[in-house]
Design a protein around this motif. Structure first.
Motif, mmCIF file in Angstrom:
data_model
loop_
_atom_site.group_PDB
_atom_site.id
_atom_site.type_symbol
_atom_site.label_atom_id
_atom_site.label_comp_id
_atom_site.label_asym_id
_atom_site.label_seq_id
_atom_site.Cartn_x
_atom_site.Cartn_y
_atom_site.Cartn_z
ATOM 1 N N SER A 101 0.826 -1.210 0.000
ATOM 2 C CA SER A 101 0.000 0.000 0.000
ATOM 3 C C SER A 101 0.858 1.258 0.000
ATOM 4 N N GLU A 102 2.015 1.186 0.622
ATOM 5 C CA GLU A 102 2.926 2.328 0.619
ATOM 6 C C GLU A 102 3.533 2.540 -0.764
ATOM 7 N N ILE A 103 3.730 1.459 -1.499
ATOM 8 C CA ILE A 103 4.207 1.570 -2.882
ATOM 9 C C ILE A 103 3.153 2.261 -3.736
ATOM 10 N N VAL A 104 1.897 1.837 -3.559
ATOM 11 C CA VAL A 104 0.796 2.449 -4.311
ATOM 12 C C VAL A 104 0.681 3.932 -3.976
ATOM 13 N N ARG A 105 0.690 4.233 -2.696
ATOM 14 C CA ARG A 105 0.539 5.622 -2.261
ATOM 15 C C ARG A 105 1.654 6.506 -2.819
ATOM 16 N N SER A 106 2.892 6.073 -2.648
ATOM 17 C CA SER A 106 4.021 6.901 -3.092
ATOM 18 C C SER A 106 4.076 7.022 -4.610
ATOM 19 N N SER A 107 3.674 5.971 -5.327
ATOM 20 C CA SER A 107 3.686 6.025 -6.793
ATOM 21 C C SER A 107 2.642 7.001 -7.317
ATOM 22 N N ILE A 108 1.476 7.019 -6.691
ATOM 23 C CA ILE A 108 0.427 7.959 -7.105
ATOM 24 C C ILE A 108 0.852 9.391 -6.786
ATOM 25 N N GLN A 109 1.446 9.572 -5.617
ATOM 26 C CA GLN A 109 1.874 10.909 -5.225
ATOM 27 C C GLN A 109 3.015 11.430 -6.096
ATOM 28 N N ALA A 110 3.735 10.501 -6.739
ATOM 29 C CA ALA A 110 4.860 10.910 -7.590
ATOM 30 C C ALA A 110 4.411 11.459 -8.939
ATOM 31 N N ILE A 111 3.140 11.246 -9.285
ATOM 32 C CA ILE A 111 2.626 11.789 -10.550
ATOM 33 C C ILE A 111 2.528 13.314 -10.417
ATOM 34 N N PRO A 112 3.066 14.055 -11.378
ATOM 35 C CA PRO A 112 3.047 15.522 -11.274
ATOM 36 C C PRO A 112 1.637 16.073 -11.072
ATOM 37 N N LYS A 113 1.541 17.104 -10.244
ATOM 38 C CA LYS A 113 0.237 17.712 -9.957
ATOM 39 C C LYS A 113 -0.410 18.293 -11.204
ATOM 40 N N GLY A 114 0.412 18.632 -12.191
ATOM 41 C CA GLY A 114 -0.137 19.173 -13.431
ATOM 42 C C GLY A 114 -1.085 18.217 -14.123
ATOM 43 N N GLN A 115 -0.867 16.922 -13.924
ATOM 44 C CA GLN A 115 -1.759 15.914 -14.507
ATOM 45 C C GLN A 115 -3.161 16.041 -13.901
ATOM 46 N N TRP A 116 -3.210 16.201 -12.584
ATOM 47 C CA TRP A 116 -4.494 16.360 -11.902
ATOM 48 C C TRP A 116 -5.174 17.653 -12.343
ATOM 49 N N GLU A 117 -4.389 18.718 -12.417
ATOM 50 C CA GLU A 117 -4.953 20.012 -12.779
ATOM 51 C C GLU A 117 -5.503 20.002 -14.205
ATOM 52 N N ALA A 118 -4.798 19.312 -15.105
ATOM 53 C CA ALA A 118 -5.270 19.230 -16.483
ATOM 54 C C ALA A 118 -6.596 18.477 -16.556
ATOM 55 N N CYS A 119 -6.698 17.404 -15.783
ATOM 56 C CA CYS A 119 -7.950 16.623 -15.768
ATOM 57 C C CYS A 119 -9.098 17.432 -15.178
ATOM 58 N N THR A 120 -8.786 18.220 -14.160
ATOM 59 C CA THR A 120 -9.809 19.084 -13.570
ATOM 60 C C THR A 120 -10.279 20.121 -14.588
ATOM 61 N N ALA A 121 -9.321 20.643 -15.347
ATOM 62 C CA ALA A 121 -9.667 21.632 -16.375
ATOM 63 C C ALA A 121 -10.548 21.028 -17.455
ATOM 64 N N LEU A 122 -10.374 19.716 -17.698
ATOM 65 C CA LEU A 122 -11.192 19.028 -18.691
ATOM 66 C C LEU A 122 -12.517 18.542 -18.115
ATOM 67 N N ASN A 123 -12.777 18.914 -16.856
ATOM 68 C CA ASN A 123 -14.031 18.572 -16.185
ATOM 69 C C ASN A 123 -14.190 17.059 -15.969
ATOM 70 N N MET A 124 -13.076 16.379 -15.782
ATOM 71 C CA MET A 124 -13.121 14.946 -15.490
ATOM 72 C C MET A 124 -13.392 14.733 -14.011
ATOM 73 N N LYS A 125 -14.178 13.717 -13.700
ATOM 74 C CA LYS A 125 -14.454 13.385 -12.316
ATOM 75 C C LYS A 125 -13.218 12.743 -11.684
ATOM 76 N N PRO A 126 -13.077 12.831 -10.342
ATOM 77 C CA PRO A 126 -11.883 12.275 -9.686
ATOM 78 C C PRO A 126 -11.650 10.801 -9.997
ATOM 79 N N TRP A 127 -12.716 9.994 -10.012
ATOM 80 C CA TRP A 127 -12.527 8.567 -10.274
ATOM 81 C C TRP A 127 -12.106 8.326 -11.722
ATOM 82 N N GLN A 128 -12.580 9.178 -12.643
ATOM 83 C CA GLN A 128 -12.157 9.064 -14.037
ATOM 84 C C GLN A 128 -10.678 9.424 -14.177
#
Length: 217
Positions: A101-128
């Motif tokens: 679970s720590e591997i999963v957590r750290s790997s997800i956190q390592a994804i640049p925040k810009g990826q999340w922001e871009a998805c938010t800008a595209l109006n994607m839901k969090p689960w998507q």
């Protein structure tokens, strides 16, 4: 009368089948637990994060052997009795799932925040966002440490000897007790068989990693 080391192979092979089965099923449980708890560790709800953190710290901070003993020997006293094989799978799955679970957590956190922001800008839901963008990238980061964890799990399965489950180590000990003079040979065979199983797993993980990196998976 034993005249050749090859006479030990059939019994060791039977034990190896049990070891591989435990490792395979335990790894499946561990992967599922890793993903679930890893995501819970990133939850926006404090209670979910707290419960998952307690789970991780408990299973990482206590002995795997004691956890195995507790699941197999103590649970029957509260009405939960598991066969040896099932107890082993549950113990290894829960324990290594905490590490995973720590591997999963750290790997997800390592994804640049810009990826999340871009998805938010595209109006994607969090689960998507998590399913289609974040997890596919994070999974490539997870593969090497998960490969190492799986190798550790395979080696750790030798602990089932202590609940008399007839795995590879158990069969080797049976042979050693019956043929004391052959102990060095039996121990070398045991070592080589664990090494062979772990090496095959490592090769498979590296192959999967190369294919994913090349975009073929």
């Amino acid at each position: 009368m034993v005249t050749s080391w090859t006479q030990f192979i059939p019994l060791l092979a039977e034990g190896a089948k049990v070891t591989i089965a435990i490792a395979f099923l335990s790894s499946a449980v561990a992967m599922a637990v890793s993903l679930l708890i890893g995501l819970c560790r990133l939850s926006r709800f404090r209670a979910v994060r707290a419960v998952s953190a307690v789970y991780v710290e408990f299973f990482r901070g206590s002995s795997l052997l004691i956890q195995l003993f507790w699941i197999y020997f103590a649970l029957p006293f509260i009405g939960i009795e598991l066969p040896k094989f099932a107890a082993a799978v549950v113990a290894f799955g829960l324990n290594y799932g905490a590490y995973g679970s720590e591997i999963v957590r750290s790997s997800i956190q390592a994804i640049p925040k810009g990826q999340w922001e871009a998805c938010t800008a595209l109006n994607m839901k969090p689960w998507q966002t998590m399913k289609t963008i974040i997890l596919p990238q994070a999974f490539l980061r997870m593969l090497p440490p998960f490969g190492n964890l799986l190798v550790e799990l395979i080696k750790g399965t030798s602990l089932v000897y202590f609940i008399t489950l007839a795995d590879l180590t158990y069969q080797a000990m049976v042979l050693r007790n019956n043929y004391i003079s052959w102990s060095p040979v039996i121990m070398v065979l045991l070592l080589l068989m664990y090494f062979a199983i772990a090496s095959l797993v490592s090769m498979a993980v590296r192959l999967a990693e190369r294919k994913m990196a090349a975009g073929r998976m």
